[in-house]
Design a protein around this motif. Structure first.
Motif, PDB file in Angstrom:
ATOM      1  N   ASP A 250       0.826  -1.209   0.000  1.00 57.29           N
ATOM      2  CA  ASP A 250       0.000   0.000   0.000  1.00 57.29           C
ATOM      3  C   ASP A 250       0.863   1.262   0.000  1.00 57.29           C
ATOM      4  O   ASP A 250       0.543   2.244  -0.682  1.00 57.29           O
ATOM      5  CB  ASP A 250      -0.931  -0.001   1.229  1.00 57.29           C
ATOM      6  N   THR A 251       1.939   1.214   0.790  1.00 60.01           N
ATOM      7  CA  THR A 251       2.844   2.367   0.853  1.00 60.01           C
ATOM      8  C   THR A 251       3.510   2.600  -0.497  1.00 60.01           C
ATOM      9  O   THR A 251       3.651   3.747  -0.948  1.00 60.01           O
ATOM     10  CB  THR A 251       3.914   2.142   1.945  1.00 60.01           C
ATOM     11  N   ALA A 252       3.896   1.508  -1.152  1.00 56.99           N
ATOM     12  CA  ALA A 252       4.528   1.630  -2.472  1.00 56.99           C
ATOM     13  C   ALA A 252       3.538   2.219  -3.477  1.00 56.99           C
ATOM     14  O   ALA A 252       3.894   3.115  -4.253  1.00 56.99           O
ATOM     15  CB  ALA A 252       5.021   0.261  -2.947  1.00 56.99           C
ATOM     16  N   VAL A 253       2.296   1.747  -3.440  1.00 56.27           N
ATOM     17  CA  VAL A 253       1.284   2.275  -4.359  1.00 56.27           C
ATOM     18  C   VAL A 253       1.112   3.775  -4.142  1.00 56.27           C
ATOM     19  O   VAL A 253       1.137   4.573  -5.086  1.00 56.27           O
ATOM     20  CB  VAL A 253      -0.079   1.559  -4.156  1.00 56.27           C
ATOM     21  N   GLN A 254       0.991   4.137  -2.861  1.00 58.34           N
ATOM     22  CA  GLN A 254       0.751   5.537  -2.528  1.00 58.34           C
ATOM     23  C   GLN A 254       1.931   6.430  -2.927  1.00 58.34           C
ATOM     24  O   GLN A 254       1.765   7.439  -3.613  1.00 58.34           O
ATOM     25  CB  GLN A 254       0.504   5.622  -1.015  1.00 58.34           C
ATOM     26  N   GLU A 255       3.106   6.013  -2.512  1.00 63.45           N
ATOM     27  CA  GLU A 255       4.296   6.834  -2.742  1.00 63.45           C
ATOM     28  C   GLU A 255       4.618   6.956  -4.242  1.00 63.45           C
ATOM     29  O   GLU A 255       4.926   8.035  -4.747  1.00 63.45           O
ATOM     30  CB  GLU A 255       5.482   6.235  -1.979  1.00 63.45           C
ATOM     31  N   LEU A 256       4.505   5.841  -4.951  1.00 64.46           N
ATOM     32  CA  LEU A 256       4.807   5.872  -6.388  1.00 64.46           C
ATOM     33  C   LEU A 256       3.761   6.693  -7.143  1.00 64.46           C
ATOM     34  O   LEU A 256       4.086   7.372  -8.123  1.00 64.46           O
ATOM     35  CB  LEU A 256       4.896   4.448  -6.937  1.00 64.46           C
ATOM     36  N   SER A 257       2.517   6.617  -6.679  1.00 70.64           N
ATOM     37  CA  SER A 257       1.456   7.404  -7.317  1.00 70.64           C
ATOM     38  C   SER A 257       1.719   8.900  -7.118  1.00 70.64           C
ATOM     39  O   SER A 257       1.588   9.688  -8.060  1.00 70.64           O
ATOM     40  CB  SER A 257       0.086   7.033  -6.737  1.00 70.64           C
ATOM     41  N   VAL A 258       2.124   9.255  -5.893  1.00 67.70           N
ATOM     42  CA  VAL A 258       2.458  10.652  -5.599  1.00 67.70           C
ATOM     43  C   VAL A 258       3.592  11.125  -6.514  1.00 67.70           C
ATOM     44  O   VAL A 258       3.618  12.262  -6.981  1.00 67.70           O
ATOM     45  CB  VAL A 258       2.859  10.802  -4.104  1.00 67.70           C
ATOM     46  N   GLN A 259       4.501  10.219  -6.804  1.00 70.16           N
ATOM     47  CA  GLN A 259       5.637  10.566  -7.668  1.00 70.16           C
ATOM     48  C   GLN A 259       5.263  10.576  -9.154  1.00 70.16           C
ATOM     49  O   GLN A 259       6.117  10.785 -10.001  1.00 70.16           O
ATOM     50  CB  GLN A 259       6.790   9.596  -7.428  1.00 70.16           C
ATOM     51  N   GLY A 260       3.994  10.290  -9.440  1.00 66.23           N
ATOM     52  CA  GLY A 260       3.560  10.389 -10.832  1.00 66.23           C
ATOM     53  C   GLY A 260       3.599   9.092 -11.618  1.00 66.23           C
ATOM     54  O   GLY A 260       3.478   9.095 -12.849  1.00 66.23           O
ATOM     55  N   CYS A 261       3.772   7.980 -10.937  1.00 66.63           N
ATOM     56  CA  CYS A 261       3.784   6.680 -11.620  1.00 66.63           C
ATOM     57  C   CYS A 261       2.359   6.141 -11.749  1.00 66.63           C
ATOM     58  O   CYS A 261       1.495   6.423 -10.925  1.00 66.63           O
ATOM     59  CB  CYS A 261       4.601   5.654 -10.821  1.00 66.63           C
ATOM     60  N   ALA A 262       2.149   5.327 -12.758  1.00 67.34           N
ATOM     61  CA  ALA A 262       0.896   4.578 -12.879  1.00 67.34           C
ATOM     62  C   ALA A 262       1.173   3.192 -12.303  1.00 67.34           C
ATOM     63  O   ALA A 262       2.024   2.462 -12.819  1.00 67.34           O
ATOM     64  CB  ALA A 262       0.488   4.474 -14.341  1.00 67.34           C
ATOM     65  N   VAL A 263       0.485   2.849 -11.218  1.00 69.05           N
ATOM     66  CA  VAL A 263       0.784   1.608 -10.501  1.00 69.05           C
ATOM     67  C   VAL A 263      -0.339   0.583 -10.681  1.00 69.05           C
ATOM     68  O   VAL A 263      -1.509   0.907 -10.508  1.00 69.05           O
ATOM     69  CB  VAL A 263       0.991   1.867  -8.988  1.00 69.05           C
ATOM     70  N   THR A 264       0.042  -0.624 -11.039  1.00 63.88           N
ATOM     71  CA  THR A 264      -0.901  -1.740 -11.143  1.00 63.88           C
ATOM     72  C   THR A 264      -0.493  -2.791 -10.119  1.00 63.88           C
ATOM     73  O   THR A 264       0.702  -3.044  -9.944  1.00 63.88           O
ATOM     74  CB  THR A 264      -0.832  -2.367 -12.556  1.00 63.88           C
ATOM     75  N   VAL A 265      -1.468  -3.392  -9.443  1.00 64.17           N
ATOM     76  CA  VAL A 265      -1.166  -4.438  -8.465  1.00 64.17           C
ATOM     77  C   VAL A 265      -1.801  -5.753  -8.919  1.00 64.17           C
ATOM     78  O   VAL A 265      -2.984  -5.789  -9.241  1.00 64.17           O
ATOM     79  CB  VAL A 265      -1.699  -4.078  -7.064  1.00 64.17           C
ATOM     80  N   SER A 266      -1.001  -6.804  -8.957  1.00 64.21           N
ATOM     81  CA  SER A 266      -1.540  -8.155  -9.115  1.00 64.21           C
ATOM     82  C   SER A 266      -1.551  -8.792  -7.727  1.00 64.21           C
ATOM     83  O   SER A 266      -0.509  -9.241  -7.236  1.00 64.21           O
ATOM     84  CB  SER A 266      -0.685  -8.986 -10.084  1.00 64.21           C
ATOM     85  N   ASP A 267      -2.718  -8.789  -7.123  1.00 61.56           N
ATOM     86  CA  ASP A 267      -2.890  -9.318  -5.764  1.00 61.56           C
ATOM     87  C   ASP A 267      -3.224 -10.814  -5.911  1.00 61.56           C
ATOM     88  O   ASP A 267      -4.379 -11.202  -6.070  1.00 61.56           O
ATOM     89  CB  ASP A 267      -4.025  -8.540  -5.090  1.00 61.56           C
ATOM     90  N   LEU A 268      -2.183 -11.622  -5.873  1.00 60.45           N
ATOM     91  CA  LEU A 268      -2.311 -13.018  -6.317  1.00 60.45           C
ATOM     92  C   LEU A 268      -3.338 -13.829  -5.525  1.00 60.45           C
ATOM     93  O   LEU A 268      -4.141 -14.556  -6.104  1.00 60.45           O
ATOM     94  CB  LEU A 268      -0.945 -13.714  -6.292  1.00 60.45           C
ATOM     95  N   TYR A 269      -3.328 -13.725  -4.183  1.00 61.84           N
ATOM     96  CA  TYR A 269      -4.310 -14.494  -3.405  1.00 61.84           C
ATOM     97  C   TYR A 269      -5.729 -13.987  -3.671  1.00 61.84           C
ATOM     98  O   TYR A 269      -6.650 -14.785  -3.830  1.00 61.84           O
ATOM     99  CB  TYR A 269      -4.001 -14.438  -1.905  1.00 61.84           C
TER     100      TYR A 269
END
Lengths: 198, 198
Positions: free
Chosen positions: B24-43
């Motif tokens: 969640d922190t990575a999604v948030q921080e990378l989004s703030v930095q202007g990245c487009a983030v996709t998560v594959s939540d395997l379970y």
């Protein structure tokens, strides 16, 4: 080996494969030698590799936040693990020798076999803290990795493209230290057969 | 990193876990930095780890004896892989950075993530022969392993009980050489956070 019990954990989809032939040969030869051989044919069993809530029957120990390792340990103690895990643990418990027969997938075991390790070798059964490595609960059993590779043997040397095969087998080797001594059987799917027993 | 695309391949069962918080922190921080983030939540996706016949739609290339690697390669070429594999390959193809977020299970990734590697990174997509390691098809992308361990940091040193963590991460590192440079983020589930970026 007469009178010994052997478990072969086998991961290949195709009964006509070289891996199947190795498994079949092991069953035949060990039976001739007087061993009782059991095979866990993971693909044929549709073995579940995913470590999930379903592995614990009944209530969780800490339902507010699911911790697989903790819950599996608690469930082991109260005999509340899923029946497929209990069945495999019973086979391991009875075995004097466990053979892992698999084709190398991304420098390790195929996911279906990794799932067998993740789910079957839980805390309380294979180890505890303390109670691991030299004092692990599977100490005294033998383990053997029998694997096939797509690449030629020279690729799996220190100077080869893929590096010394002992590097990528190390995580498997150290994981299985409870069952000692470690012993590897490496065979490539060609007419040239390479043995590395050590 | 602004404008970059990031894929997080995430393997934890519990949304309240430390792994989830890292994700969640990575999604948030990378989004703030202007990245487009996709998560594959395997379970959460119920991702299938087993490499089977079901991964190939339509007829097999060599139905007389099923060879997963060969069939996956052929199916990749004729766009006949299962839809879940194609979806993941699309995400990897679009990503500039792939983060693997997982708890260490038996010195490696959990089986559900190993299955992602086994099935998604097939010949033709991630590599070919020739066309691997330095000339792999994912060259130019970044990869990062972000993992948690049950043991303390000192256990994962050369003199520690479990050995240098770089030993057991080596198979993952060499597997991912197509995506260079390799980069690790190691965090233990305590208040002490250890970073090993190299």
């Amino acid at each position: 080996m007469a009178g010994k019990k052997v478990l072969i954990v086998y991961a290949h989809q195709e009964p006509k494969s070289f891996n199947a032939a190795l498994k079949d040969t092991a069953v035949q030869e060990l039976s001739v030698q007087g061993c009782a051989v059991t095979v866990s044919d993971l693909y044929a069993m549709g073995f579940e590799p995913r470590a999930t809530r379903s592995d614990i029957t009944g209530a969780l120990s800490s339902p507010e936040s699911f911790n697989y390792g903790v819950e599996a340990h608690e469930a082991f103690k109260r005999r509340a693990l899923a029946s497929d895990i209990l069945a495999e643990q019973r086979k391991v418990q009875e075995a004097d020798l466990v053979i892992f027969q698999f084709p190398l997938y991304w420098f390790s075991v195929p996911a279906i076999m990794k799932g067998w390790m993740d789910r079957v070798l839980c805390q309380g059964f294979a180890f505890d803290i303390p109670g691991f490595y030299d004092s692990g609960f599977l100490k005294g059993k033998l383990a053997l990795l029998s694997l096939t590779t797509g690449g030629v043997a020279s690729m799996y040397t220190k100077a080869g493209d893929s590096g010394d095969f002992r590097y990528f087998l190390w995580p498997l080797q150290v994981s299985r230290q409870e069952a000692s001594p470690p012993c590897f059987l490496h065979l490539r799917v060609t007419r040239t057969v390479n043995l590395f027993p050590f």
